[in-house]
Design a protein around this motif. Structure first.
Motif, PDB file in Angstrom:
ATOM      1  N   ASP A   1       0.551 -42.470 -23.868  1.00 44.31           N
ATOM      2  CA  ASP A   1       2.015 -42.776 -24.642  1.00 44.31           C
ATOM      3  C   ASP A   1       3.142 -42.165 -23.790  1.00 44.31           C
ATOM      4  OD1 ASP A   1       1.391 -39.794 -24.374  1.00 44.31           O
ATOM      5  OD2 ASP A   1       2.433 -39.297 -26.380  1.00 44.31           O
TER       6      ASP A   1
ATOM      7  N   LEU B   1      -5.398 -41.445 -23.316  1.00 42.86           N
ATOM      8  CA  LEU B   1      -4.749 -41.784 -24.469  1.00 42.86           C
ATOM      9  C   LEU B   1      -3.087 -41.723 -23.892  1.00 42.86           C
ATOM     10  CD1 LEU B   1      -5.816 -39.887 -27.374  1.00 42.86           C
ATOM     11  CD2 LEU B   1      -6.262 -42.335 -26.640  1.00 42.86           C
TER      12      LEU B   1
ATOM     13  N   ASP C   1      -2.363 -38.597 -21.469  1.00 38.98           N
ATOM     14  CA  ASP C   1      -2.010 -39.203 -20.140  1.00 38.98           C
ATOM     15  C   ASP C   1      -1.324 -37.634 -19.317  1.00 38.98           C
ATOM     16  OD1 ASP C   1       0.254 -38.806 -21.736  1.00 38.98           O
ATOM     17  OD2 ASP C   1       0.945 -40.876 -21.506  1.00 38.98           O
ATOM     18  N   GLY C   2      -0.892 -36.865 -20.121  1.00 40.57           N
ATOM     19  CA  GLY C   2      -0.373 -35.475 -19.343  1.00 40.57           C
ATOM     20  C   GLY C   2      -1.500 -34.866 -18.984  1.00 40.57           C
TER      21      GLY C   2
ATOM     22  N   ALA D   1       4.087 -39.564 -22.535  1.00 34.88           N
ATOM     23  CA  ALA D   1       4.828 -38.398 -22.718  1.00 34.88           C
ATOM     24  C   ALA D   1       3.700 -37.297 -23.293  1.00 34.88           C
ATOM     25  CB  ALA D   1       5.675 -38.749 -24.065  1.00 34.88           C
ATOM     26  N   TYR D   2       4.444 -35.990 -23.265  1.00 36.04           N
ATOM     27  CA  TYR D   2       3.668 -34.944 -23.704  1.00 36.04           C
ATOM     28  C   TYR D   2       3.919 -35.035 -25.175  1.00 36.04           C
ATOM     29  CZ  TYR D   2       3.828 -33.175 -18.852  1.00 36.04           C
ATOM     30  OH  TYR D   2       3.533 -32.892 -17.474  1.00 36.04           O
ATOM     31  N   GLY D   3       2.998 -35.803 -25.652  1.00 31.27           N
ATOM     32  CA  GLY D   3       3.129 -36.090 -27.164  1.00 31.27           C
ATOM     33  C   GLY D   3       2.978 -35.041 -28.162  1.00 31.27           C
TER      34      GLY D   3
ATOM     35  N   TYR E   1       7.566 -39.774 -19.490  1.00 38.44           N
ATOM     36  CA  TYR E   1       7.455 -39.541 -18.053  1.00 38.44           C
ATOM     37  C   TYR E   1       6.934 -40.943 -17.753  1.00 38.44           C
ATOM     38  CZ  TYR E   1       3.064 -37.740 -19.805  1.00 38.44           C
ATOM     39  OH  TYR E   1       2.004 -37.187 -20.469  1.00 38.44           O
TER      40      TYR E   1
HETATM   41 MG   LIG Z   1       0.719 -38.206 -23.763  1.00 38.87          MG
END
Ligand SMILES: [Mg+2]
Ligand SMILES: Cc1ncc(C[n+]2csc(CCOP(=O)(O)OP(=O)(O)O)c2C)c(N)n1
Length: 546
Positions: free
Chosen positions: A459, A457, A432-433, A461-463, A481
Motif C-alpha cells: 500500500d 501487502l 511493505d513496511g 505506506a505505514y497503513g 513511501y
Molecule cells: Mg504498508
C-alpha cells in the motif's frame, strides 16, 4: 576441557538443535568448538532476525531457541528480539561474546554493559566469569527460560573465559511436573460457574503454549458454554466449533463484544495482561476467573475475582468434571451473536475488486491452506483482519505477535516455522513496511532452501498508522513511501518474484507457489479503503445493537 567446548557440550546436553546468529571475533573460540557438534549453526543476515527465529523455535517447540552474536553491536541488535520473546512468553537463550574481562588491550572499544542492558527484558542475565560455572549457568538459564511464564534469558561468554581450561562437568537435565490447582479453588470456580447465568469461556496465549485443546474442547462440549479467543489463543480449539463466537482482535466495540457485554462471568483460560486486552473489566461489572499457570497481574482493566493457578489442562479437566450445569440455561443470545458475527466477517470473502481487500486475502488463504499449514504475520493493519476473519483449525497455525507487536518478525518467524515443519506449507504475510525491516533474510531463506510463500501487502505506506490517524480525525500526513520493485528485489536474492494484477491471477500464483519449491515472493497490491469505514465507523455504530 576448553570452556568454549564445555559450553557447546552444555548446549547439546539441553537438546539444542540449532543456533541462529552471526558470530563475531569474540565468539571464535565458541565457533571453533561447534565444529563436529550435533548443533547446526544457522547464519542470518541480521541478529534481530536470528533472535526472532530463535524465539519462534521456542514458541513452537516449548524448548528454548538459541541465538548467538558478538559483543556490543551484535548484542544490541538482539534487544527487540529479546523483548519479543519476553513479552510473547517464548523461551529463548541468547549467547553473546564479550572482550576479555581479565586483561584487554582495546580500552573500551565496542564495550556495552550487555548484562545490564538485557536485565529488564529477560528473566535471567549473567556473565560467565569462570569456565567452571558453565554447567550450572546453562542449566539454570534453560530451566528459567521454559518455566511459566516462559521468556528470554541471556548469557555472556567473554573471549578470555571461553579460552580457559576447566574440569567442570555437566548436570543431568531434570524436568519437573507443573503444580496443579488445589481442590478448594476448583470448588470455588465451579460454584461461580454454576451460579452464573451467562458464562463465557475465553482462551488466551497460555492455552496455546501447552497441549490444552482437548481438555478445553471437552469442557465446552460438556457444559455447552460458548467461547471466544484472543489473538494469541487462536486455534487451541478448532474455530469451526459450533460454540466459537470469534476472536477479540479489538478491545471493545467489535460485534463479538455484544456477547462479552452480556456475559456475567468470563472463565479466562491462559490470557494475561501482556496481550492487548480482549475486553475491559469494570468495577462492579462481570466477574472473571483467571485460570493460568500463574496468578493474574493486576491492571485497571484486569482484576479477576478468582485465581485458579496451576497446570491449565488439569484445572480445566477438574472444573469440567465437577460442573453440574442446569439444562435451563438459555444461551440463545450467544447463538444470535455468533450468526451476526459470522455474517459480518465473511461479507467481503468473495469480493473480487483489485487491489485486493485484506478480507479477500484471508478467505483465499484459508481456502488454499490445509488445517496444519502455518501463516505468520508481521505487524500492520492486516493483522486485525487476520485475527478477526481467519479461522484457525489447529493450535499455533496463525503466528502473530500480540505482545510486543513488533514489525520485522514475519519473515524470520516463517523461516523458523518451515525449518521445524518441512512438511507443512508456510506463508508469511507482511506489510511493505514490516517486510523491508528484515527483507535481507530472503538470502538466508534461499540459502537454507526453504519452500516459502512470502506475501507483501503493498500500500506504499505505514497503513496501520494511517488507519489510526484517520480514526483519530488527523490529517493524512507523513506516512507514505516508495517501494523497490519487489519482483526484481526477490529475483536478485535467487527467490521467485510474482506480481498478480487480478484476484484470479493471485489465486493461480498462490496455488502454484504453494506447490512449487523455492522462496516465492508475491507483491500484492492491497485495498485498505474499508479499514476506516468498517473498523472505525461501522462496528462502533452497529455493534451492540443486537
Ligand atoms: Mg504498508
Ligand atoms: C519495529 C516497529 N516500529 C514501528 C511500529 C509501529 N507500527 C505499527 S504498524 C506500523 C505500520 C506497518 O506498516 P506495514 O508493514 O506497511 O503494514 P500495513 O499496515 O501498511 O499493512 C507501524 C509503523 C512497530 N509496531 N514496530
Amino acid at each position: 576441557m576448553k570452556a568454549s567446548d564445555l559450553m557447546v557440550k552444555a548446549l547439546e546436553n539441553e537438546g539444542v538443535e540449532y543456533i541462529f546468529g552471526i558470530p563475531g571475533e569474540e565468539n571464535l573460540d565458541f565457533l571453533n568448538s561447534l565444529i563436529g557438534s550435533s548443533i547446526r549453526l544457522v547464519l542470518t543476515r541480521h541478529e534481530q532476525a536470528a533472535g526472532f527465529m530463535a524465539a519462534t523455535y521456542g514458541r513452537l517447540t516449548g524448548k528454548p531457541g538459541v541465538c548467538l552474536s558478538t559483543l556490543g553491536p551484535g548484542a544490541t541488535n538482539f534487544v527487540t528480539a529479546a523483548a519479543y520473546a519476553q513479552l510473547g512468553a517464548m523461551p529463548m537463550v541468547m549467547l553473546t561474546g564479550q572482550k576479555p574481562i581479565k586483561k584487554s588491550k582495546q580500552g573500551r572499544f565496542q564495550i556495552v554493559d550487555v548484562v545490564d542492558l538485557m536485565r529488564p527484558i529477560t528473566k535471567y542475565s549473567a556473565q560467565v566469569v569462570d569456565g567452571g560455572n558453565i554447567p550450572s549457568m546453562v542449566r539454570d538459564a534453560f530451566r528459567i527460560a521454559i518455566e511459566e511464564r516462559p521468556g528470554a534469558v541471556y548469557i555472556e561468554l567473554p573471549e578470555d573465559i571461553a579460552d580457559e581450561e576447566t574440569d567442570a562437568s555437566l548436570f543431568d537435565v531434570v524436568g519437573c511436573r507443573r503444580p496443579h490447582a488445589d481442590r478448594v479453588v476448583i470448588d470455588q470456580a465451579v460454584a461461580m460457574i454454576e451460579a452464573a447465568k451467562m458464562p463465557l469461556l475465553l482462551i488466551g496465549a497460555g492455552a496455546n503454549r501447552k497441549a490444552t485443546g482437548k481438555a478445553l474442547e471437552e469442557f465446552v462440549d460438556r457444559t455447552g458454554i460458548y467461547f471466544f479467543d484472543t489473538q494469541l489463543g487462536k486455534g487451541v480449539i478448532d474455530e469451526r466449533h459450533e460454540k466459537f463466537l470469534g476472536t477479540a482482535a479489538l478491545s471493545d466495540n467489535d460485534f463479538l463484544h455484544c456477547a462479552i457485554k452480556r456475559a456475567d462471568l468470563i472463565i479466562n483460560v491462559g490470557h494475561d495482561v501482556i496481550e492487548k486486552p480482549p475486553f475491559f473489566m469494570e468495577k462492579g461489572g462481570k466477574e472473571v476467573i483467571h485460570v493460568n499457570f500463574f496468578a493474574a497481574h493486576l491492571d485497571d482493566v484486569y482484576f479477576p475475582q478468582l485465581n485458579v493457578v496451576g497446570d491449565i489442562s488439569s484445572s480445566v479437566q477438574h472444573m469440567a468434571g465437577q460442573l453440574n450445569i442446569k439444562p435451563d440455561r438459555d444461551f440463545s443470545y450467544f447463538a444470535r451473536v455468533k450468526r451476526e458475527v459470522e455474517s459480518h466477517l465473511t461479507k467481503y470473502f468473495e469480493d473480487d475488486r483489485f487491489p485486493l481487500l485484506p478480507q479477500r486475502l484471508v478467505s483465499i488463504l484459508r481456502e488454499q491452506l490445509a488445517p496444519e499449514d502455518i501463516v505468520t504475520l508481521d505487524n500492520g493493519v492486516y493483522k486485525i483482519w487476520f485475527a478477526r476473519n481467519y479461522k484457525c483449525y489447529q493450535p499455533n497455525t496463525l503466528l502473530l505477535d500480540n505482545a510486543l507487536a513488533t514489525m520485522g518478525a514475519g519473515l524470520p518467524s516463517a523461516m523458523a516455522a518451515k525449518m521445524l515443519y518441512p512438511d507443512r506449507k508456510v506463508v508469511s504475510v507482511s506489510g511493505d513496511g514490516g517486510f523491508m525491516m528484515n527483507s535481507q533474510e530472503l538470502e538466508t531463506a534461499v540459502r537454507l532452501k526453504l519452500d516459502l510463500v512470502v506475501i507483501i501487502l503493498n500500500d506504499g505506506a505505514y497503513g496501520m498508522i494511517k488507519w489510526k490517524q484517520e480514526g483519530m480525525g488527523f490529517e493524512n500526513f507523513g506516512l507514505d513511501y516508495n517501494n523497490p520493485d519487489f519482483v526484481k528485489y526477490a529475483e536478485s536474492f535467487g527467490a521467485i518474484g510474482h506480481r498478480p494484477d487480478s484476484v484470479a491471477e493471485f489465486h493461480t500464483i498462490l496455488s502454484k507457489s504453494l506447490q512449487t519449491s523455492g522462496v516465492h515472493v508475491i507483491d500484492l497490491p492491497v485495498d485498505y479503503s474499508l479499514n476506516h469505514s468498517i473498523l472505525n465507523v461501522l462496528i462502533k455504530e452497529s455493534a451492540c445493537v443486537l
